[in-house]
Structures are given as C-alpha cells and as structure tokens.
Design a protein around this motif. Structure first.
Motif, PDB file in Angstrom:
ATOM      1  N   GLN A 132     -10.103   4.851  -7.219  1.00 19.21           N
ATOM      2  CA  GLN A 132      -8.989   4.797  -6.768  1.00 19.21           C
ATOM      3  C   GLN A 132      -8.399   3.487  -7.028  1.00 19.21           C
ATOM      4  O   GLN A 132      -7.285   3.073  -6.678  1.00 19.21           O
ATOM      5  CB  GLN A 132      -8.777   5.264  -5.308  1.00 19.21           C
ATOM      6  CG  GLN A 132      -8.743   6.598  -5.115  1.00 19.21           C
ATOM      7  CD  GLN A 132      -8.349   7.307  -3.715  1.00 19.21           C
ATOM      8  OE1 GLN A 132      -7.724   6.414  -3.175  1.00 19.21           O
ATOM      9  NE2 GLN A 132      -8.769   8.462  -3.340  1.00 19.21           N
TER      10      GLN A 132
ATOM     11  N   ASP B  16      -3.676   5.593  -9.827  1.00 21.26           N
ATOM     12  CA  ASP B  16      -3.889   6.205  -8.442  1.00 21.26           C
ATOM     13  C   ASP B  16      -5.316   6.786  -8.432  1.00 21.26           C
ATOM     14  O   ASP B  16      -5.964   6.775  -7.335  1.00 21.26           O
ATOM     15  CB  ASP B  16      -2.840   6.990  -7.983  1.00 21.26           C
ATOM     16  CG  ASP B  16      -1.630   6.186  -7.624  1.00 21.26           C
ATOM     17  OD1 ASP B  16      -1.633   5.171  -6.853  1.00 21.26           O
ATOM     18  OD2 ASP B  16      -0.353   6.608  -8.343  1.00 21.26           O
TER      19      ASP B  16
ATOM     20  N   GLU C  43      -5.660  12.415  -2.614  1.00 21.21           N
ATOM     21  CA  GLU C  43      -6.931  12.903  -1.826  1.00 21.21           C
ATOM     22  C   GLU C  43      -7.162  14.313  -2.398  1.00 21.21           C
ATOM     23  O   GLU C  43      -8.089  14.792  -2.601  1.00 21.21           O
ATOM     24  CB  GLU C  43      -6.731  12.946  -0.351  1.00 21.21           C
ATOM     25  CG  GLU C  43      -8.081  13.282   0.317  1.00 21.21           C
ATOM     26  CD  GLU C  43      -8.143  14.757   0.689  1.00 21.21           C
ATOM     27  OE1 GLU C  43      -9.327  15.176   0.745  1.00 21.21           O
ATOM     28  OE2 GLU C  43      -6.883  15.611   0.806  1.00 21.21           O
TER      29      GLU C  43
ATOM     30  N   ASN D  45       1.942   7.594   3.156  1.00 15.92           N
ATOM     31  CA  ASN D  45       1.092   8.753   3.551  1.00 15.92           C
ATOM     32  C   ASN D  45       0.820   9.677   2.700  1.00 15.92           C
ATOM     33  O   ASN D  45      -0.012  10.339   2.236  1.00 15.92           O
ATOM     34  CB  ASN D  45       1.363   9.177   5.134  1.00 15.92           C
ATOM     35  CG  ASN D  45       0.771   7.924   5.863  1.00 15.92           C
ATOM     36  OD1 ASN D  45       0.107   6.999   5.681  1.00 15.92           O
ATOM     37  ND2 ASN D  45       1.405   8.111   7.303  1.00 15.92           N
TER      38      ASN D  45
ATOM     39  N   HIS E 110       1.718   9.879  -0.532  1.00 12.85           N
ATOM     40  CA  HIS E 110       1.208   9.582  -1.680  1.00 12.85           C
ATOM     41  C   HIS E 110      -0.166   9.388  -1.399  1.00 12.85           C
ATOM     42  O   HIS E 110      -0.816  10.278  -2.326  1.00 12.85           O
ATOM     43  CB  HIS E 110       1.672   8.075  -2.065  1.00 12.85           C
ATOM     44  CG  HIS E 110       1.283   7.428  -3.260  1.00 12.85           C
ATOM     45  ND1 HIS E 110      -0.013   7.034  -3.325  1.00 12.85           N
ATOM     46  CD2 HIS E 110       1.895   7.123  -4.361  1.00 12.85           C
ATOM     47  CE1 HIS E 110      -0.398   6.499  -4.470  1.00 12.85           C
ATOM     48  NE2 HIS E 110       0.875   6.451  -5.097  1.00 12.85           N
ATOM     49  N   ASN E 111      -0.748   9.215  -0.593  1.00 10.94           N
ATOM     50  CA  ASN E 111      -2.232   9.128  -0.291  1.00 10.94           C
ATOM     51  C   ASN E 111      -2.714  10.692  -0.277  1.00 10.94           C
ATOM     52  O   ASN E 111      -3.830  10.895  -0.533  1.00 10.94           O
ATOM     53  CB  ASN E 111      -2.914   8.101   0.686  1.00 10.94           C
ATOM     54  CG  ASN E 111      -2.646   6.920   0.393  1.00 10.94           C
ATOM     55  OD1 ASN E 111      -2.869   6.535  -0.696  1.00 10.94           O
ATOM     56  ND2 ASN E 111      -2.206   6.098   1.433  1.00 10.94           N
TER      57      ASN E 111
ATOM     58  N   SER F  84       0.888  -1.217   0.015  1.00 11.72           N
ATOM     59  CA  SER F  84      -0.091  -0.257  -0.164  1.00 11.72           C
ATOM     60  C   SER F  84       0.707   1.244   0.077  1.00 11.72           C
ATOM     61  O   SER F  84       2.050   1.320   0.434  1.00 11.72           O
ATOM     62  CB  SER F  84      -0.837   0.021   1.132  1.00 11.72           C
ATOM     63  OG  SER F  84      -0.368   0.019   2.560  1.00 11.72           O
TER      64      SER F  84
END
Length: 192
Positions: A70, A86, A52, A45, A47-48, A42
């Motif tokens: 996603q 992504d 977002e 952070n 990246h996410n 996964s």
C-alpha cells in the motif's frame, strides 16, 4: 492537495532526489506526477475501506511469492512519474533491491482509488504512466466519476494507452482475469 514544481533545468534524478530528501508531513502521500511533486493528506475512511476489501480478496488468489503493498513507490521516469498506488501487486523479488522505489514495470496489477482532490491524476496521468510502463492491469475505483461511482479495469497497454477491459457501476461485480481470476463484489464499496 498541494504541489511543488521542479525548477527549470532540473532533470528526473534531481526531482527524485528532492522527493526522497525532503521532510514531508507524516501520513501524507507524496508522489511525482508529470514532474511535479504532489502532497496529499491521508485518505478518507471510505477510501481505506475499499482498499482493504480489494486487498483481502487479492490475497486469496495471488501466488505465495507475490505481495500486495500500500505504500510502495513505483517509478515511471519516461513520464516523469513516481506514483504510490493504493495497492500494488508485484513479485516479492522486486523489493529485494535497496532503495525507496521499484520500476512500475515490475507490477502485475495496480489499484488506484480516487479521492475527490486527485481523481484527474488517477484517471489521466497515472493511467498513461502505468500503460507506458507496461503494467498489465490497472484497476481504477472511481468514487467520484462524473456518471456515478465506477470501477474500470484497464489492460492491453500499448504506448501510453490502455484498452478498457470492463467498466461497472458500484454494485455490479468486477471480474479480474488471469492470473487473478477473481470477481470483486463492488456492492461492498462505500459510496460516500
């Protein structure tokens, strides 16, 4: 990232069957890139956080009958690819058919955010695959670019090649043209 190569003689349908039937680790991203099944952990952070931020901005400008996904797999059989961008922007109607993937040709925009372990895939193999499928816009958020974190917008796909529409270092605005007509503030993107 680890990889599982298909055995000689296996065609596209066989590789997709393996990809679909295997019991992959929960939370991992499993893609087929140039005929090789790849498994990545996964994302980090940061990246996410970027995903977002981009997704939040896109929701403000897309039509009601489009969605942002996603975890949606997109197929590019001519490049032996099954990618999980992504972010994927596509009409909701593209997901009405049963199955686990859609044709990449249904995408209006794909966004890839590089991780240190897969940056080359996003820069080269996936760019060629998305261009081959005719995806109109490909946004590459490259936190690991050799010259420093960069955001590149590709468009005008022809065969397996995109034209660079704009490239900016993190901190400068990135404008997405119609049908989005959106400017992203890349200063909000975490660098490390």
């Amino acid at each position: 990232m680890s990889a599982l190569a298909a055995e000689a003689g296996q065609g596209w349908d066989d590789v997709v069957r393996i990809w679909h039937k295997m019991d992959w680790p929960e939370g991992c991203k499993v893609e087929i890139i140039e005929g090789i099944i790849t498994v990545a952990p996964s994302p980090a952070n940061q990246h996410n956080s970027i995903a977002e931020e981009v997704q939040r901005r896109l929701y403000r400008v897309i039509p009601d009958d489009w969605g942002i996904y996603q975890t949606q797999a997109v197929a590019v059989p001519t490049r032996s690819g099954m990618y999980i961008p992504d972010l994927l922007v596509t009409p909701k109607a593209a997901l009405r058919e049963p199955g686990h993937y859609i044709s990449a040709a249904a995408a209006e925009l794909v966004v890839e955010i590089t991780s240190q372990s897969n940056a080359a895939h996003d820069r080269i193999a996936k760019a060629a695959g998305y261009a081959t499928a005719g995806v109109p816009l490909y946004l590459l958020v490259d936190r690991w670019a050799p010259g420093g974190p960069t955001v590149t917008l590709f468009g005008a796909p022809k065969s397996a090649v995109y034209r660079v529409l704009r490239a900016v270092p993190f901190g400068e605005p990135m404008h997405l043209p119609a049908p989005f007509d959106l400017t992203l503030d890349t200063a909000e993107f975490p660098v490390s």
